[in-house]
Design a protein around this motif. Structure first.
Motif, PDB file in Angstrom:
ATOM      1  N   GLN A   1      69.387  70.035 -10.980  1.00  0.00           N
ATOM      2  CA  GLN A   1      68.808  71.384 -11.006  1.00  0.00           C
ATOM      3  C   GLN A   1      67.545  71.426 -11.860  1.00  0.00           C
ATOM      4  OE1 GLN A   1      71.861  74.013 -12.406  1.00  0.00           O
ATOM      5  NE2 GLN A   1      73.006  74.005 -10.465  1.00  0.00           N
ATOM      6  N   ASP A   2      67.622  70.825 -13.058  1.00  0.00           N
ATOM      7  CA  ASP A   2      66.460  70.845 -13.954  1.00  0.00           C
ATOM      8  C   ASP A   2      65.274  70.109 -13.347  1.00  0.00           C
ATOM      9  OD1 ASP A   2      67.971  72.266 -15.736  1.00  0.00           O
ATOM     10  OD2 ASP A   2      68.511  70.532 -16.978  1.00  0.00           O
ATOM     11  N   GLU A   3      65.537  68.990 -12.716  1.00  0.00           N
ATOM     12  CA  GLU A   3      64.455  68.206 -12.109  1.00  0.00           C
ATOM     13  C   GLU A   3      63.787  68.976 -10.968  1.00  0.00           C
ATOM     14  OE1 GLU A   3      63.794  63.913  -9.794  1.00  0.00           O
ATOM     15  OE2 GLU A   3      65.764  64.467 -10.605  1.00  0.00           O
ATOM     16  N   LEU A   4      64.588  69.593 -10.106  1.00  0.00           N
ATOM     17  CA  LEU A   4      64.039  70.331  -8.982  1.00  0.00           C
ATOM     18  C   LEU A   4      63.308  71.590  -9.451  1.00  0.00           C
ATOM     19  CD1 LEU A   4      66.988  69.976  -6.430  1.00  0.00           C
ATOM     20  CD2 LEU A   4      64.697  69.000  -6.198  1.00  0.00           C
ATOM     21  N   ASN A   5      63.845  72.268 -10.468  1.00  0.00           N
ATOM     22  CA  ASN A   5      63.151  73.444 -10.999  1.00  0.00           C
ATOM     23  C   ASN A   5      61.803  73.065 -11.600  1.00  0.00           C
ATOM     24  OD1 ASN A   5      64.847  75.687 -10.438  1.00  0.00           O
ATOM     25  ND2 ASN A   5      66.257  75.062 -12.065  1.00  0.00           N
ATOM     26  N   LYS A   6      61.747  71.918 -12.247  1.00  0.00           N
ATOM     27  CA  LYS A   6      60.484  71.455 -12.818  1.00  0.00           C
ATOM     28  C   LYS A   6      59.471  71.154 -11.713  1.00  0.00           C
ATOM     29  CE  LYS A   6      58.567  67.887 -15.872  1.00  0.00           C
ATOM     30  NZ  LYS A   6      58.886  66.692 -16.703  1.00  0.00           N
ATOM     31  N   LYS A   7      59.931  70.475 -10.672  1.00  0.00           N
ATOM     32  CA  LYS A   7      59.038  70.171  -9.545  1.00  0.00           C
ATOM     33  C   LYS A   7      58.569  71.457  -8.864  1.00  0.00           C
ATOM     34  CE  LYS A   7      60.258  66.775  -6.810  1.00  0.00           C
ATOM     35  NZ  LYS A   7      61.109  65.904  -5.951  1.00  0.00           N
ATOM     36  N   ALA A   8      59.460  72.439  -8.733  1.00  0.00           N
ATOM     37  CA  ALA A   8      59.083  73.715  -8.118  1.00  0.00           C
ATOM     38  C   ALA A   8      58.013  74.412  -8.948  1.00  0.00           C
ATOM     39  CB  ALA A   8      60.312  74.606  -7.965  1.00  0.00           C
ATOM     40  N   LEU A   9      58.196  74.406 -10.279  1.00  0.00           N
ATOM     41  CA  LEU A   9      57.240  75.068 -11.158  1.00  0.00           C
ATOM     42  C   LEU A   9      55.875  74.395 -11.083  1.00  0.00           C
ATOM     43  CD1 LEU A   9      57.122  77.413 -13.117  1.00  0.00           C
ATOM     44  CD2 LEU A   9      57.753  75.835 -14.970  1.00  0.00           C
ATOM     45  N   GLN A  10      55.851  73.089 -11.062  1.00  0.00           N
ATOM     46  CA  GLN A  10      54.584  72.354 -10.965  1.00  0.00           C
ATOM     47  C   GLN A  10      53.896  72.622  -9.628  1.00  0.00           C
ATOM     48  OE1 GLN A  10      55.899  68.326 -11.608  1.00  0.00           O
ATOM     49  NE2 GLN A  10      55.835  68.500 -13.862  1.00  0.00           N
ATOM     50  N   THR A  11      54.700  72.707  -8.576  1.00  0.00           N
ATOM     51  CA  THR A  11      54.125  72.947  -7.242  1.00  0.00           C
ATOM     52  C   THR A  11      53.545  74.356  -7.141  1.00  0.00           C
ATOM     53  OG1 THR A  11      55.819  71.458  -6.350  1.00  0.00           O
ATOM     54  CG2 THR A  11      54.579  72.767  -4.779  1.00  0.00           C
ATOM     55  N   PHE A  12      54.243  75.345  -7.682  1.00  0.00           N
ATOM     56  CA  PHE A  12      53.719  76.716  -7.689  1.00  0.00           C
ATOM     57  C   PHE A  12      52.423  76.808  -8.495  1.00  0.00           C
ATOM     58  CE2 PHE A  12      58.245  78.291  -6.895  1.00  0.00           C
ATOM     59  CZ  PHE A  12      57.984  78.593  -5.571  1.00  0.00           C
ATOM     60  N   GLU A  13      52.373  76.104  -9.613  1.00  0.00           N
ATOM     61  CA  GLU A  13      51.155  76.120 -10.424  1.00  0.00           C
ATOM     62  C   GLU A  13      49.988  75.493  -9.670  1.00  0.00           C
ATOM     63  OE1 GLU A  13      52.391  74.135 -13.956  1.00  0.00           O
ATOM     64  OE2 GLU A  13      53.141  75.970 -14.933  1.00  0.00           O
ATOM     65  N   ARG A  14      50.268  74.437  -8.919  1.00  0.00           N
ATOM     66  CA  ARG A  14      49.228  73.817  -8.094  1.00  0.00           C
ATOM     67  C   ARG A  14      48.738  74.792  -7.024  1.00  0.00           C
ATOM     68  NH1 ARG A  14      44.740  71.337  -7.234  1.00  0.00           N
ATOM     69  NH2 ARG A  14      44.673  70.036  -5.365  1.00  0.00           N
ATOM     70  N   ALA A  15      49.663  75.533  -6.413  1.00  0.00           N
ATOM     71  CA  ALA A  15      49.283  76.534  -5.418  1.00  0.00           C
ATOM     72  C   ALA A  15      48.438  77.627  -6.054  1.00  0.00           C
ATOM     73  CB  ALA A  15      50.538  77.129  -4.776  1.00  0.00           C
ATOM     74  N   ARG A  16      48.800  78.041  -7.284  1.00  0.00           N
ATOM     75  CA  ARG A  16      48.039  79.080  -7.967  1.00  0.00           C
ATOM     76  C   ARG A  16      46.627  78.599  -8.295  1.00  0.00           C
ATOM     77  NH1 ARG A  16      48.532  81.128 -13.297  1.00  0.00           N
ATOM     78  NH2 ARG A  16      48.442  78.929 -13.863  1.00  0.00           N
ATOM     79  N   ASP A  17      46.490  77.323  -8.644  1.00  0.00           N
ATOM     80  CA  ASP A  17      45.160  76.779  -8.933  1.00  0.00           C
ATOM     81  C   ASP A  17      44.269  76.791  -7.684  1.00  0.00           C
ATOM     82  OD1 ASP A  17      45.921  76.335 -11.529  1.00  0.00           O
ATOM     83  OD2 ASP A  17      46.497  74.238 -11.184  1.00  0.00           O
ATOM     84  N   LEU A  18      44.885  76.569  -6.516  1.00  0.00           N
ATOM     85  CA  LEU A  18      44.115  76.553  -5.268  1.00  0.00           C
ATOM     86  C   LEU A  18      43.756  77.964  -4.798  1.00  0.00           C
ATOM     87  CD1 LEU A  18      46.059  73.769  -3.323  1.00  0.00           C
ATOM     88  CD2 LEU A  18      43.728  73.603  -4.218  1.00  0.00           C
ATOM     89  N   ALA A  19      44.622  78.932  -5.097  1.00  0.00           N
ATOM     90  CA  ALA A  19      44.384  80.322  -4.646  1.00  0.00           C
ATOM     91  C   ALA A  19      44.670  81.268  -5.799  1.00  0.00           C
ATOM     92  CB  ALA A  19      45.252  80.645  -3.446  1.00  0.00           C
ATOM     93  N   PRO A  20      43.774  81.345  -6.783  1.00  0.00           N
ATOM     94  CA  PRO A  20      44.041  82.179  -7.967  1.00  0.00           C
ATOM     95  C   PRO A  20      44.070  83.670  -7.682  1.00  0.00           C
ATOM     96  CG  PRO A  20      41.799  81.316  -8.006  1.00  0.00           C
ATOM     97  CD  PRO A  20      42.490  80.643  -6.868  1.00  0.00           C
ATOM     98  N   GLU A  21      43.552  84.118  -6.528  1.00  0.00           N
ATOM     99  CA  GLU A  21      43.536  85.540  -6.199  1.00  0.00           C
ATOM    100  C   GLU A  21      44.673  85.941  -5.269  1.00  0.00           C
ATOM    101  OE1 GLU A  21      41.386  87.640  -7.576  1.00  0.00           O
ATOM    102  OE2 GLU A  21      40.585  85.948  -8.729  1.00  0.00           O
TER     103      GLU A  21
END
Length: 508
Positions: free
Chosen positions: A343-363
């Motif tokens: 669970q911890d590993e997948l939650n960490k990967k999810a958080l990193q992936t969402f942050e990457r998406a936010r960097d690509l589309a900050p608006e």
């Protein structure tokens, strides 16, 4: 009539030009009536004589085809009316053609006429302005010179008109023009169709595909408006005989299956669409959304999301949506996981992936919302609140953002603030059961059970109303003209993938 029509350019007087146009229309109308009478008499003669020849010629029933002038006589009247904007007269002519006695010679022509009638109805008339074949048009559509025709038209025998209409229209589709179009779709698509892949038949095959696509596109618009997605998907399945290497028909079928709830079939069709257009990220994102939302096929959804990411810069604005879809699969996999380490590993990967998406589309407020939700799931409430404020600044009235804000306040035990936010959201979205459930829980904790019971009664009344509507629509499901009521069902605050083409939608 055709000769007079071509000689109008030499007339300088406006009055004389109007007279000439009236003469042209009179000729076209007479030719149209004579052509119909001729075909009806021909039908009677051929039915009586069977294999006898026509007036001494060797043309038999099965070999007879409409000549150029005969087809022009049937077509010129309504075409001229429609070109001049005379919708009532043009539709009257088209409807009379579709009510005439059927002959083998007129099948192709009647399909063309039905298609043109469907185009007129969809393009020129709204549902509020529509009138059925056996009723009068709205007064604003009928001018003074045309009123006399309708006075005469209303004197026709009702039973005779009904019998003529039933020739091309099943009883359960009566009184609807699109119903006249629907039964002819298989005839048009399958009759004389060229599906051979032989090089010498490439041009004929292209014509068959073009005609079939035009017919099925009109059918998609018509049935889509009425919510008849099951019927639409069944019709589009018949078009698959034309669909070799044809993306449009495959994608239409996939969309219809998604709309009618055939999610597993839709994913299979979308895989074929992806083979035809491997560089189109919207197909992959739609497949990922169906896998994540409707089917909970998380591994399949992860696969499609990674295919979008693999496109890199070629995915354009959809690249951020690809990372969002991948983050959703990781987050849902974490919810399903049993071991704490997984669970911890997948939650960490999810958080990193969402942050990457936010960097690509900050608006993009949706991506920020899901990042905030993921932070809330791992109990980083303060960080979640900061990101949620960013999302609300971008879209102040987003239902899911307001819902999450209330939940975050409640997690911090600020129950009054949470109730204020949820009440504001309920005002904007009164039919959202998820908001009402949260409101009941907050009222129960903060104000006591009596306040919560009032909201419970209101929610039960609303549920009963929605349930009765759905039951009524289900009882009439056998009727193909029953319109499916569109009921907005706001889902709870779940991890779902928003539409790739609709950045303003926060619902599944």
């Amino acid at each position: 009539g055709m000769s007079l029509e071509r000689s109008t350019s030499s007339i300088a007087s406006r009055a004389r030009l109007c007279e000439r146009e009236e003469e042209v229309m009179a000729c076209f109308e007479k030719a149209y009536v004579i052509a119909q009478v001729y075909l009806q008499e021909l039908e009677k003669t051929l039915n009586n004589t069977h294999s006898r020849s026509i007036k001494g010629s060797n043309v038999t029933y099965s070999e007879f085809e409409l000549s150029y002038f005969l087809e022009a006589a049937l077509q010129s009247a309504y075409v001229t009316h429609l070109k001049k904007g005379n919708i009532v007269k043009g539709m009257r002519s088209l409807r009379e053609i579709l009510r005439t006695v059927e002959t083998k010679a007129t099948q192709t022509f009647k399909m063309t006429a039905a298609k043109q009638l469907a185009q007129v109805l969809l393009h020129s008339l709204s549902e509020d302005c529509y009138w059925s074949p056996l009723s009068d048009p709205l007064p604003e559509f009928v001018n003074k010179e045309y009123q006399s025709y309708y006075d005469m038209y209303n004197m026709f025998n009702f039973t005779a008109i009904l019998e003529c209409f039933l020739i091309i229209c099943p009883k359960f589709l009566l009184f609807q023009d699109w119903a006249a179009f629907f039964p002819l779709v298989p005839v048009s698509a399958n009759r004389d169709a060229v599906i051979s892949r032989a090089p010498e038949q490439q041009d004929d095959r292209a014509v068959s595909l073009r005609d079939a696509s035009a017919v099925y596109d009109l059918l998609s618009i018509t049935l889509g408006r009425r919510g008849q997605y099951v019927m639409l998907s069944e019709c589009l399945e018949r078009a698959m005989k034309f669909a070799f290497d044809e993306f449009h028909l495959w994608y239409q079928l996939a969309l219809s299956m998604v709309a009618c709830g055939k999610s597993a079939y839709a994913v299979s069709v979308l895989k074929e669409c992806a083979k035809l257009r491997p560089a189109d990220p919207t197909v992959l994102l739609l497949a990922a959304k169906v896998c994540i939302g409707s089917l909970h096929w998380l591994e399949e959804g992860e696969h499609f999301a990674k295919m979008v990411i693999d496109l890199g810069e070629d995915a354009g604005e959809s690249l951020a949506k690809g990372y969002l879809a991948l983050g959703l699969t990781y987050s849902l996999q974490a919810t399903d996981a049993i071991l704490k380490g997984t669970q911890d590993e997948l939650n960490k990967k999810a958080l990193q992936t969402f942050e990457r998406a936010r960097d690509l589309a900050p608006e993009d407020h949706q991506i920020i919302l899901y990042l905030s939700l993921q932070l809330a799931l791992v109990r980083q409430i303060s960080d979640a609140m900061d990101h949620l404020q960013e999302a609300l600044q971008l879209c102040k009235d987003d239902m899911n953002s307001l819902h999450l804000l209330a939940l975050l306040f409640s997690a911090q035990k600020h129950y009054q603030h949470a109730l204020d936010v949820i009440n504001m959201a309920v005002v904007e979205y009164p039919e959202s059961f998820s908001l009402l459930f949260t409101k009941i829980k907050l009222e129960w904790i903060h104000k006591g059970p009596e306040e919560a019971l009032v909201t419970c009664r209101h929610m039960l009344q609303m549920w009963q109303m929605v349930y009765n509507i759905s039951q009524h629509s289900g009882s009439e499901k056998g009727s193909s003209v029953t319109e499916t009521p569109v009921i907005k069902k706001h889902n709870g605050l779940h991890l779902t993938l928003p539409d790739a083409h609709d950045t303003d939608s926060g619902e599944e």
